[in-house]
Design a protein around this motif. Structure first.
Motif, PDB file in Angstrom:
ATOM      1  N   ARG A   2      -6.484   5.449 -10.503  1.00  0.00           N
ATOM      2  CA  ARG A   2      -5.312   5.586  -9.872  1.00  0.00           C
ATOM      3  C   ARG A   2      -5.425   5.478  -8.501  1.00  0.00           C
ATOM      4  O   ARG A   2      -4.802   4.591  -7.937  1.00  0.00           O
ATOM      5  CB  ARG A   2      -4.217   6.343 -10.677  1.00  0.00           C
ATOM      6  CG  ARG A   2      -2.802   6.033 -10.448  1.00  0.00           C
ATOM      7  CD  ARG A   2      -2.075   6.939 -10.968  1.00  0.00           C
ATOM      8  NE  ARG A   2      -2.311   8.117 -10.082  1.00  0.00           N
ATOM      9  CZ  ARG A   2      -2.037   9.369 -10.465  1.00  0.00           C
ATOM     10  NH1 ARG A   2      -1.534   9.677 -11.631  1.00  0.00           N
ATOM     11  NH2 ARG A   2      -2.167  10.390  -9.542  1.00  0.00           N
ATOM     12  N   GLY A   3      -5.861   6.378  -8.037  1.00  0.00           N
ATOM     13  CA  GLY A   3      -6.023   6.673  -6.378  1.00  0.00           C
ATOM     14  C   GLY A   3      -6.897   5.685  -5.949  1.00  0.00           C
ATOM     15  O   GLY A   3      -6.510   5.152  -4.842  1.00  0.00           O
ATOM     16  N   ALA A   6      -4.828   2.390  -5.648  1.00  0.00           N
ATOM     17  CA  ALA A   6      -4.012   2.755  -4.603  1.00  0.00           C
ATOM     18  C   ALA A   6      -4.491   2.570  -3.021  1.00  0.00           C
ATOM     19  O   ALA A   6      -4.306   1.527  -2.292  1.00  0.00           O
ATOM     20  CB  ALA A   6      -3.268   3.883  -4.522  1.00  0.00           C
ATOM     21  N   VAL A   7      -5.676   3.115  -2.991  1.00  0.00           N
ATOM     22  CA  VAL A   7      -6.414   3.198  -1.836  1.00  0.00           C
ATOM     23  C   VAL A   7      -6.993   1.531  -1.515  1.00  0.00           C
ATOM     24  O   VAL A   7      -6.831   0.940  -0.374  1.00  0.00           O
ATOM     25  CB  VAL A   7      -7.436   3.978  -1.631  1.00  0.00           C
ATOM     26  CG1 VAL A   7      -8.446   3.799  -0.309  1.00  0.00           C
ATOM     27  CG2 VAL A   7      -6.946   5.372  -1.837  1.00  0.00           C
ATOM     28  N   ARG A   9      -5.729  -1.365  -2.874  1.00  0.00           N
ATOM     29  CA  ARG A   9      -4.555  -2.390  -2.441  1.00  0.00           C
ATOM     30  C   ARG A   9      -4.105  -2.024  -1.032  1.00  0.00           C
ATOM     31  O   ARG A   9      -3.948  -3.369  -0.274  1.00  0.00           O
ATOM     32  CB  ARG A   9      -3.439  -1.897  -3.564  1.00  0.00           C
ATOM     33  CG  ARG A   9      -3.427  -2.686  -4.777  1.00  0.00           C
ATOM     34  CD  ARG A   9      -2.146  -2.681  -5.401  1.00  0.00           C
ATOM     35  NE  ARG A   9      -1.735  -1.252  -5.739  1.00  0.00           N
ATOM     36  CZ  ARG A   9      -2.092  -0.644  -6.954  1.00  0.00           C
ATOM     37  NH1 ARG A   9      -2.662  -1.282  -7.593  1.00  0.00           N
ATOM     38  NH2 ARG A   9      -1.651   0.534  -6.982  1.00  0.00           N
ATOM     39  N   LYS A  10      -3.970  -1.001  -0.713  1.00  0.00           N
ATOM     40  CA  LYS A  10      -3.709  -0.798   0.685  1.00  0.00           C
ATOM     41  C   LYS A  10      -4.456  -1.229   1.715  1.00  0.00           C
ATOM     42  O   LYS A  10      -4.336  -1.949   2.794  1.00  0.00           O
ATOM     43  CB  LYS A  10      -3.245   0.649   0.985  1.00  0.00           C
ATOM     44  CG  LYS A  10      -2.467   1.056   2.254  1.00  0.00           C
ATOM     45  CD  LYS A  10      -3.257   1.591   3.291  1.00  0.00           C
ATOM     46  CE  LYS A  10      -2.692   1.838   4.551  1.00  0.00           C
ATOM     47  NZ  LYS A  10      -3.857   2.024   5.626  1.00  0.00           N
ATOM     48  N   GLU A  11      -5.843  -0.896   1.571  1.00  0.00           N
ATOM     49  CA  GLU A  11      -6.967  -1.428   2.496  1.00  0.00           C
ATOM     50  C   GLU A  11      -7.128  -2.933   2.792  1.00  0.00           C
ATOM     51  O   GLU A  11      -7.235  -3.504   3.660  1.00  0.00           O
ATOM     52  CB  GLU A  11      -8.116  -0.746   2.177  1.00  0.00           C
ATOM     53  CG  GLU A  11      -8.291   0.744   2.333  1.00  0.00           C
ATOM     54  CD  GLU A  11      -8.030   1.003   3.800  1.00  0.00           C
ATOM     55  OE1 GLU A  11      -8.774   0.466   4.792  1.00  0.00           O
ATOM     56  OE2 GLU A  11      -7.500   2.110   4.104  1.00  0.00           O
ATOM     57  N   ASP A  14      -4.184  -4.127   4.396  1.00  0.00           N
ATOM     58  CA  ASP A  14      -4.567  -4.135   5.758  1.00  0.00           C
ATOM     59  C   ASP A  14      -5.444  -5.110   6.457  1.00  0.00           C
ATOM     60  O   ASP A  14      -5.272  -5.691   7.352  1.00  0.00           O
ATOM     61  CB  ASP A  14      -5.031  -2.770   5.946  1.00  0.00           C
ATOM     62  CG  ASP A  14      -4.011  -1.612   6.037  1.00  0.00           C
ATOM     63  OD1 ASP A  14      -2.857  -2.173   5.889  1.00  0.00           O
ATOM     64  OD2 ASP A  14      -4.170  -0.453   6.161  1.00  0.00           O
ATOM     65  N   GLU A  91      -9.303   7.178  10.409  1.00  0.00           N
ATOM     66  CA  GLU A  91      -8.159   8.004   9.733  1.00  0.00           C
ATOM     67  C   GLU A  91      -8.160   9.373  10.135  1.00  0.00           C
ATOM     68  O   GLU A  91      -6.910  10.043  10.469  1.00  0.00           O
ATOM     69  CB  GLU A  91      -8.231   7.985   8.493  1.00  0.00           C
ATOM     70  CG  GLU A  91      -8.315   6.541   7.670  1.00  0.00           C
ATOM     71  CD  GLU A  91      -6.938   6.393   6.794  1.00  0.00           C
ATOM     72  OE1 GLU A  91      -6.434   7.412   6.499  1.00  0.00           O
ATOM     73  OE2 GLU A  91      -7.125   5.459   5.863  1.00  0.00           O
ATOM     74  N   THR A  96      -4.433  10.966   9.615  1.00  0.00           N
ATOM     75  CA  THR A  96      -3.955  10.543   8.266  1.00  0.00           C
ATOM     76  C   THR A  96      -4.900  10.851   7.123  1.00  0.00           C
ATOM     77  O   THR A  96      -4.445  11.044   5.953  1.00  0.00           O
ATOM     78  CB  THR A  96      -3.739   8.903   8.218  1.00  0.00           C
ATOM     79  OG1 THR A  96      -5.045   8.271   8.680  1.00  0.00           O
ATOM     80  CG2 THR A  96      -2.527   8.694   9.034  1.00  0.00           C
ATOM     81  N   ARG A  99      -3.611  13.764   5.431  1.00  0.00           N
ATOM     82  CA  ARG A  99      -2.560  13.761   4.548  1.00  0.00           C
ATOM     83  C   ARG A  99      -2.764  13.087   3.235  1.00  0.00           C
ATOM     84  O   ARG A  99      -2.304  13.296   2.346  1.00  0.00           O
ATOM     85  CB  ARG A  99      -1.290  12.777   5.394  1.00  0.00           C
ATOM     86  CG  ARG A  99      -0.169  12.641   4.787  1.00  0.00           C
ATOM     87  CD  ARG A  99       1.147  11.974   5.632  1.00  0.00           C
ATOM     88  NE  ARG A  99       0.627  10.683   5.978  1.00  0.00           N
ATOM     89  CZ  ARG A  99       1.160   9.669   5.508  1.00  0.00           C
ATOM     90  NH1 ARG A  99       2.258   9.927   4.386  1.00  0.00           N
ATOM     91  NH2 ARG A  99       0.784   8.505   5.673  1.00  0.00           N
ATOM     92  N   LEU A 100      -3.796  12.048   3.254  1.00  0.00           N
ATOM     93  CA  LEU A 100      -4.209  11.232   2.319  1.00  0.00           C
ATOM     94  C   LEU A 100      -5.009  12.143   1.312  1.00  0.00           C
ATOM     95  O   LEU A 100      -4.783  11.944  -0.095  1.00  0.00           O
ATOM     96  CB  LEU A 100      -5.278  10.341   2.811  1.00  0.00           C
ATOM     97  CG  LEU A 100      -5.652   9.026   2.079  1.00  0.00           C
ATOM     98  CD1 LEU A 100      -4.575   8.319   1.506  1.00  0.00           C
ATOM     99  CD2 LEU A 100      -6.759   8.052   2.757  1.00  0.00           C
ATOM    100  N   LEU A 101      -5.734  13.142   1.733  1.00  0.00           N
ATOM    101  CA  LEU A 101      -6.441  14.155   0.745  1.00  0.00           C
ATOM    102  C   LEU A 101      -5.376  15.155   0.224  1.00  0.00           C
ATOM    103  O   LEU A 101      -5.962  15.857  -0.616  1.00  0.00           O
ATOM    104  CB  LEU A 101      -7.731  14.779   1.433  1.00  0.00           C
ATOM    105  CG  LEU A 101      -8.684  13.938   1.899  1.00  0.00           C
ATOM    106  CD1 LEU A 101      -9.676  14.371   2.621  1.00  0.00           C
ATOM    107  CD2 LEU A 101      -9.384  12.864   0.563  1.00  0.00           C
ATOM    108  N   GLN A 103      -2.896  14.316  -1.127  1.00  0.00           N
ATOM    109  CA  GLN A 103      -2.233  13.457  -2.463  1.00  0.00           C
ATOM    110  C   GLN A 103      -3.213  13.806  -3.693  1.00  0.00           C
ATOM    111  O   GLN A 103      -4.150  14.055  -3.382  1.00  0.00           O
ATOM    112  CB  GLN A 103      -2.285  12.090  -2.156  1.00  0.00           C
ATOM    113  CG  GLN A 103      -1.658  11.764  -0.774  1.00  0.00           C
ATOM    114  CD  GLN A 103      -0.116  12.334  -0.692  1.00  0.00           C
ATOM    115  OE1 GLN A 103       0.679  12.531  -1.676  1.00  0.00           O
ATOM    116  NE2 GLN A 103       0.306  12.681   0.528  1.00  0.00           N
ATOM    117  N   ILE A 105      -5.436  12.680  -5.602  1.00  0.00           N
ATOM    118  CA  ILE A 105      -6.402  11.886  -5.860  1.00  0.00           C
ATOM    119  C   ILE A 105      -7.764  12.336  -5.612  1.00  0.00           C
ATOM    120  O   ILE A 105      -7.868  13.317  -4.820  1.00  0.00           O
ATOM    121  CB  ILE A 105      -6.262  10.504  -4.892  1.00  0.00           C
ATOM    122  CG1 ILE A 105      -6.499  10.968  -3.363  1.00  0.00           C
ATOM    123  CG2 ILE A 105      -4.988   9.584  -5.280  1.00  0.00           C
ATOM    124  CD1 ILE A 105      -6.656   9.852  -2.345  1.00  0.00           C
TER     125      ILE A 105
END
Lengths: 311, 329
Positions: A2-3, A6-7, A9-11, A14, A91, A96, A99-101, A103, A105
């Motif tokens: 899942r993580g 998400a990463v 899709r975002k990347e 970007d 990052e 960031t 903050r990402l770590l 979460q 995932i």
């Protein structure tokens, strides 16, 4: 997973919206268009009923312009480095990453998602450029590519993506190892120059040094020296890429090493079928894949074992 | 309220406590983190019960962030154990991170994304569906008062707004525990007040437990129900601020006195008053330490001599004194 999704899709979003991507896309598109346009013009003047006219567009140099595949061999590393040189340390520097770590995932979702997103971006970029460039060639030459030619172009595309994938993996490694993004970019450019220009020179000097001077007239010694030089040069992904693309795009290429005159006697100069060409470049393709895997493994292990305070 | 006890007594108490209790949100046992020879956190023991705001106070480099990272499972402790909501962060970091919101020291957001998009990414990472992240994102943005700038890129937001967006980012996963690392750092006084009010309000509304680290005392004093003083990796005292002040004073009162004449003869006079244990000359005052309330005696002694008394005040231990006192040791 899942993580990772998400990463990813975002990347991907970007990358596709970034100025970097647009600039590189335009650069390669124009390089490709001009080289194919000029090649197609000279093919129209010279060749009448040659086979594989469609493939010739990608490989015919004309005047000062190198052929399309040479452009890719030069600009491909630039794409790979530009998309990934700051993927982790960027990052880190913006803060960031922590903050990402924080979460829920797994840590490897970050590095895997980023690499896969960049690879997808490269695939989209190269595939669209090859399609546009082919369309221009078809329009100028008014020929319809055969199925085999199309398959060869697809194989060429896959090799291109693998090649740029290696540079992505290398850039990711630098972005994990080096905290400063500028240093990582410079390290990437340095290795680009090293692999593009210096590996062949170094391979040459090593091969010459190994074979002693007084065997210069011995054909066996010359053969050995040449073979040694070729093998050393294959350390570089550029060599692997060029050999692989030449054999894929030029069906008449039968071997990637030195040929002895005795082997050529009685040879019918027919083009090879696709399967045989692929067999010929299989070691090169596996070599590229292995180089990419090694680079990515270094980045992965280093990222997974790094202490969070240093991230 | 938890009593203030020396560390060894606290440890002794811990071992006889019942193993688990539902309301315990955070519990650490002899937590140690070493980096090579350097001990960043040294046998840390503390608990957080549900609904409280706990302030981890300490100078820079005391080990606050390291402690927080261990609580989040982002770095492994060298020794000791942590329990967060019944989970061990070193073994089940995903479970902990699902329930705990963490706002790092530098609130880092993606500058090129809008405020809303930043929240959606966090929601996506937490496995929320798109519809749910839209709903919660709108709620969180409204809660922190940023709904008007939701579509603006983060690069255009002020520092205070970013900090509040960081809070929204933490709230979107509906955490039970929120860990804020230096949340007020670099904010102007008004933004600090806004942020602290927000933290207090959300603690009440969402039934959150909050752990915040800071080296800014007045702010911690405003909203924390309990504080822990953390110096060189050790928690040297914890409890409510009034408890800390009482303990620090140790039965000694400090007074400020000034009179006319204010010379050495006044010092002599003060020293003779029964109960006074020390007299020192401060810039413009005499600082008197006494075991009992000597204010009436001082007033009488000064007026009996025919001198005029200008200033007589008993000093309270504020957080500043507490802080300086502990941090100097």
């Amino acid at each position: 997973m899942r993580g990772l999704a998400a990463v990813y899709r975002k990347e991907l979003a970007d990358h596709l919206g970034s100025r970097r991507f647009i600039i590189l896309f335009i650069l390669i598109l124009f390089a490709g268009l001009s080289s194919v346009y000029v090649a197609a013009q000279s093919i129209r003047d010279q060749v009448s009923s040659s086979q594989n006219v469609f493939l010739l567009m990608f490989t015919t140099p004309s005047g000062p312009l190198p052929p399309f595949f040479t452009f890719i061999s030069f600009l491909g590393p630039l794409v790979g480095l530009a998309l990934a040189f700051d993927s982790i340390n960027g990052e880190q520097n913006r803060g960031t990453l922590s903050r990402l770590l924080a979460q829920p995932i797994y840590r490897d979702a970050v590095v895997n998602g980023k690499f896969l997103a960049a690879l997808t971006t490269v695939a989209i970029m190269l595939a669209s450029i090859v399609v546009i460039v082919s369309a221009l060639g078809i329009w100028i030459l008014a020929i319809i590519p055969s199925t085999e030619e199309l398959l060869r172009v697809i194989a060429f595309l896959i090799v291109c993506i693998l090649y740029v994938g290696f540079w992505l993996a290398l850039a990711t490694t630098f972005s994990v190892l080096l905290r400063n993004t500028a240093t990582a970019a410079l390290a990437g450019i340095a290795s680009w120059i090293f692999f593009t220009f210096f590996v062949s020179m170094i391979a040459d000097s090593i091969a010459n040094a190994v074979s002693s001077a007084n065997t210069a007239l011995d054909p066996n010694a010359i053969l050995q020296t040449t073979q040694l030089r070729d093998m050393l040069a294959r350390v570089s992904p550029n060599t692997l890429f060029q050999e692989a693309t030449i054999a894929i795009l030029m069906p008449q290429v039968r071997t990637l090493g030195p040929i002895l005159l005795q082997d050529v006697i009685g040879l019918v100069p027919n083009p090879l079928p696709l399967a045989q060409s692929l067999l010929l470049v299989w070691p090169q393709v596996v070599g590229l894949l292995a180089l990419m895997a090694i680079c990515f493994a270094i980045a992965y292990i280093r990222f997974m074992t790094q202490e969070i305070r240093s991230l | 309220m938890v009593e203030v006890l020396p560390i060894d007594e606290q440890t002794a108490q811990l071992s006889v406590r019942p193993a688990e209790s539902i309301s315990l949100i955070v519990e650490t046992r002899d937590l140690v983190k070493r980096y090579g020879d350097f001990t960043a956190v040294d046998h840390l023991n503390f608990q957080l019960t549900e609904g409280e705001i706990f302030g981890l106070l300490g100078p820079n480099g005391a080990g606050k962030t390291t402690t927080i990272l261990m609580l989040m499972g982002m770095t492994d402790p060298t020794e000791g154990a942590v329990k967060i909501l019944g989970y061990d962060p070193a073994r089940q970091p995903i479970e902990v991170k699902r329930r705990v919101g963490y706002l790092p020291e530098r609130v880092a957001l993606y500058d090129d994304l809008s405020a809303r998009e930043n929240l959606y990414y966090t929601a996506d990472l937490n496995g929320l569906s798109y519809a749910e992240s839209k709903r919660r994102g709108a709620w969180a943005l409204e809660r922190v008062g940023l709904d008007a700038v939701a579509s603006k890129p983060v690069s255009q937001l002020s520092h205070g707004m970013r900090q509040r967006l960081g809070i929204a980012d933490v709230l979107i996963k509906k955490p039970r525990l929120v860990i804020l690392d230096e949340p007020t750092l670099g904010l102007d006084p008004e933004a600090v007040n806004q942020l602290l009010d927000l933290i207090r309000a959300m603690t009440e509304e969402e039934q959150l437990t909050v752990l915040l680290s800071s080296h800014q005392l007045q702010q911690v004093q405003r909203i924390c129900s309990r504080v822990g003083i953390f110096v060189k990796g050790k928690l040297i005292a914890h409890g409510s601020i009034s408890q800390l002040a009482e303990r620090l004073a140790g039965g000694i009162r400090t007074l400020e006195v000034s009179a006319e004449p204010n010379g050495a003869e006044l010092g002599e006079l003060l020293r003779k008053i029964p109960g006074v244990v020390g007299v020192e000359r401060d810039a413009e005052y005499w600082r008197v330490r006494a075991t009992v309330d000597v204010r009436p005696a001082i007033a009488r002694a000064v007026t009996d001599r025919g001198w005029s008394l200008f200033h007589l005040r008993q000093r309270d231990y504020g957080l500043e004194e507490i802080y300086l006192k502990y941090f100097q040791t």
